[in-house]
Design an enzyme around this catalytic site. Structure first.
Site, PDB file in Angstrom:
ATOM      1  N   HIS A 177       0.867  -1.180   0.000  1.00  0.00           N
ATOM      2  CA  HIS A 177       0.000   0.000   0.000  1.00  0.00           C
ATOM      3  C   HIS A 177       0.896   1.220   0.000  1.00  0.00           C
ATOM      4  CE1 HIS A 177      -3.735   2.210   0.720  1.00  0.00           C
ATOM      5  NE2 HIS A 177      -2.900   3.088   1.260  1.00  0.00           N
ATOM      6  N   CYS A 178       0.777   2.045  -1.031  1.00  0.00           N
ATOM      7  CA  CYS A 178       1.714   3.155  -1.189  1.00  0.00           C
ATOM      8  C   CYS A 178       1.080   4.449  -0.702  1.00  0.00           C
ATOM      9  CB  CYS A 178       2.122   3.295  -2.648  1.00  0.00           C
ATOM     10  SG  CYS A 178       3.222   4.674  -2.921  1.00  0.00           S
ATOM     11  N   PRO A 179       1.619   5.054   0.375  1.00  0.00           N
ATOM     12  CA  PRO A 179       1.033   6.306   0.876  1.00  0.00           C
ATOM     13  C   PRO A 179       1.161   7.450  -0.118  1.00  0.00           C
ATOM     14  CG  PRO A 179       3.066   5.788   2.029  1.00  0.00           C
ATOM     15  CD  PRO A 179       2.749   4.598   1.193  1.00  0.00           C
TER      16      PRO A 179
END
Ligand SMILES: [Zn+2]
Ligand SMILES: [Zn+2]
Length: 663
Positions: A177-179
């Protein structure tokens, strides 16, 4: 119910902050490059336009005819816009793609679902799942050998699918999950993500390559003083910094694409019926690349959908390798199930995710080739910056007069000291608290020393007072700039100078004292950064330190703002900018990453918990950034500057400036 809903909305809004940040940086870089470099100030750089003429006119178009090298300007703009468009396109495709979730076929049929919910014994539930999974193309198991099932989404997890707690759904071929895109990178957008990294680094290369000649002119003082100069300076630094960080991430992901591995699988090998196998999904280099980028090479460069698989991940090779082991599952006995379930229950929340930071030996053990290269490179960087600093200390010690040399040695030491501490923290995660505190205490002294340097450059306290006694100092600056625009000017006096010095000095002393106090409390278990309870000590001490920080930054900002026009010849503006950059990077960046880790946005990956991984990330970024800053500082401080003009001439200049302002 309502408050929890509001809280969730708040959290969702907060998740967009990193995206907003990236967009602001990109927007600013566009402005700086196109407007400041190519359109408006170009004439200034060529030195053809008189500055006074420039000031009186606001329209750049008047000067267009005078630009001598139109071809160069247009080619810059064309190349820049090509990469800018591709970069923004890939970035927004990554953000906007909805993560792919498992199809309905992976949900339990109604009868089995009711049975499953009624069943309380774990091994019976497993039996039901096994029965369902027999008709599904599922070949991986949990570490304990059980069927992977998501209780939240109520589906049998297909191979390579994982549940994302931020997106609250199961994501096919989940990578991470890429912020920075506020989205899950997985089957639906992995190609876009890799292209985004590739175009982002190319975008940085284009900027660096074209800006560097003006950048060099800037250092060698061949350019007039315009505000564009600072846009150019920062453009180069920001682009170089992003390039280094993005390039390392890009090379890692290209390596993963070649191996047909996701980030999650690189940390924890998928478990097949015959045991864990890191390369279980690999089909050979060519097929692996095609699986992400599609079969047709003409679409590889563009962020458009180009592979037509369903994302469930039934690779033919997996079938041939593992199918014979899975078909005869039915022959397994209940005892084996029980044993597997026991393990599976222990494994659902990986114990490493709840643990403290790993030992240095665990860190070294989990390093792969890429990790070794990265760690080696970063260690080299911090060693180089430290060695260069030591060499520079000797130089400064020999060449500079007495009170100034110790001040400069302190200030130029900030970047190498922080880099070295970050390097220790990277290798020994358990020591992060100590290394962070050492660099923070050091920096607290540097804040005071910057103030001292400004005063010393103006001739010490006496010289400073000779120049400024009675002069109105603007104090609407620094951390309070927006809220007190109407603050009156304060006349400079000896007492005021004392308060300015004290304001900066208190931080250096109190920060050290409080750090020692924190360590003492921590040894007895009373100090825990993640403990946000009102009874915890961290929640009281940290905001207090925050207030002290702001109080100490203010005097330095006031002094800088009111004196920088006198110190232009000493390059004080870039020196001050470097100090501010260290401040932002060491405080703000670390806090943002810490919040992302506490919030769980940075996923846990054994042997690192979310927090340990977050701090690891910030240590690594810090080393690279401090390395660049120490190189720049070296150029800035290792030069002999002309002595300051005498006071009389100075006053003359001041009146000139004042008159200009009034006009
Ligand atoms: Zn799920
Ligand atoms: Zn997600």
């Amino acid at each position: 119910m309502a408050p929890s809903h509001a809280l969730r909305c708040c959290k969702r809004a907060l998740n967009w902050i990193p995206v907003l940040f990236i967009n602001l940086v990109v927007g600013w870089s566009y402005y700086a490059y196109v407007v400041e470099l190519c359109v408006c100030e170009y004439t200034d750089f060529m030195g053809r336009v008189d500055r006074s003429q420039w000031r009186t006119s606001c329209s750049c178009s008047q000067f267009r005819d005078t630009i001598p090298n139109n071809a160069e300007r247009i080619s810059y703009l064309v190349v820049f816009h090509v990469f800018f468009t591709m970069f923004v396109w890939a970035y927004w495709k990554t953000i906007c793609s909805t993560p792919a979730s498992p199809s309905k076929a992976f949900g339990l049929p109604r009868a089995e679902k009711e049975l499953y919910e009624r069943e309380e014994q774990a091994e019976r539930q497993q039996e039901i799942l096994k029965k369902v999974a027999r008709n599904l193309p599922v070949y991986t198991r949990t570490a304990g050998g059980a069927i992977r099932y998501c209780d939240i989404c109520q589906v049998v997890k297909p191979d390579r699918c994982h549940h994302c707690s931020t997106c609250e759904m199961c994501v096919l071929k989940m990578d991470h999950h890429c912020p920075w895109v506020n989205n899950c990178v997985g089957f639906s957008n992995y190609k876009f993500f890799v292209l985004f990294l590739a175009y982002a680094s190319l975008y940085c290369v284009v900027i660096c390559a074209t800006v560097i000649q003006y950048f060099i002119k800037f250092w060698t003082k061949q350019l007039p003083d315009t505000h564009a100069k600072f846009h150019i300076l920062f453009l180069f630094f920001v682009a170089a910094m992003f390039f280094i960080s993005i390039l390392s991430l890009l090379s890692y992901h290209l390596w993963l694409v070649g191996k047909n591995r996701t980030t999650i699988e690189a940390f924890r090998a998928p478990v097949f019926a015959n045991g864990p196998d890191k390369s279980g999904f690999s089909l050979g280099f060519g097929r692996n690349v095609a699986e992400v980028f599609g079969d047709e090479a003409k679409y590889w460069m563009f962020p458009v959908v180009s592979n037509h698989a369903d994302g469930v991940g039934t690779s033919p090779c997996v079938l041939s390798n593992n199918i014979q082991h899975t078909v005869d599952d039915s022959k397994e006995t209940i005892e084996e199930y029980l044993h597997a379930m026991e393990e599976a229950l222990n494994i659902t929340i990986d114990p490493a995710c709840l643990q403290e930071p790993p030992l240095a030996s665990d860190v070294i053990q989990q390093l792969d080739v890429f990790g070794f290269c990265l760690y080696g490179m970063l260690t080299c960087m911090s060693c180089i910056s430290l060695l260069l600093y030591l060499e520079q200390c000797v130089y400064i010690y020999k060449k500079m007069p007495y009170p100034k040399k110790t001040t400069i040695i302190w200030i130029t030491g900030a970047a190498p000291v922080i880099a070295t501490m970050a390097c220790f923290g990277m290798w020994i995660p358990k020591a992060v608290m100590f290394t962070d505190m050492t660099s923070n205490c050091y920096f607290a002294v540097v804040v005071y020393k910057v103030l001292v340097l400004i005063i010393e450059e103006l001739g010490g306290s006496d010289g400073f007072m000779k120049r400024f006694l009675g002069e109105g100092f603007r104090i609407n600056t620094g951390p309070c700039c927006c809220c007190c625009l109407c603050l009156p000017r304060v006349p400079m006096s000896w007492r005021m100078l004392f308060w300015l010095k004290l304001g900066a000095l208190q931080y250096a002393i109190l920060k050290t004292v409080l750090s020692v106090l924190c360590i003492i409390l921590w040894t007895n278990g009373y100090f825990d950064l993640s403990d946000l309870e009102i009874t915890g000590t961290a929640i009281w001490i940290n905001p207090f330190i925050g207030v002290l920080t702001i109080v100490s930054l203010w005097p330095v900002a006031i002094t800088f703002m009111n004196t920088n026009s006198h110190l232009r010849g000493l390059n004080i503006v870039p020196k001050y900018a470097m100090y501010q950059l260290i401040l932002v990077l060491s405080q703000l960046q670390t806090s943002i990453i810490n919040i992302l880790a506490l919030d769980g946005t940075i996923a846990c990956a054994p042997p690192f918990s979310s927090q340990a991984r977050g701090s690891m990330l910030s240590q690594q970024m810090m080393i690279m950034e401090m390395f660049i800053i120490s190189l720049v500082n070296r150029c800035l401080y290792r030069r002999t500057y002309d002595t300051l003009p005498s006071e009389a001439r100075d006053n003359e200049q001041n009146t000139k400036v004042l008159v200009e302002h009034d006009v």
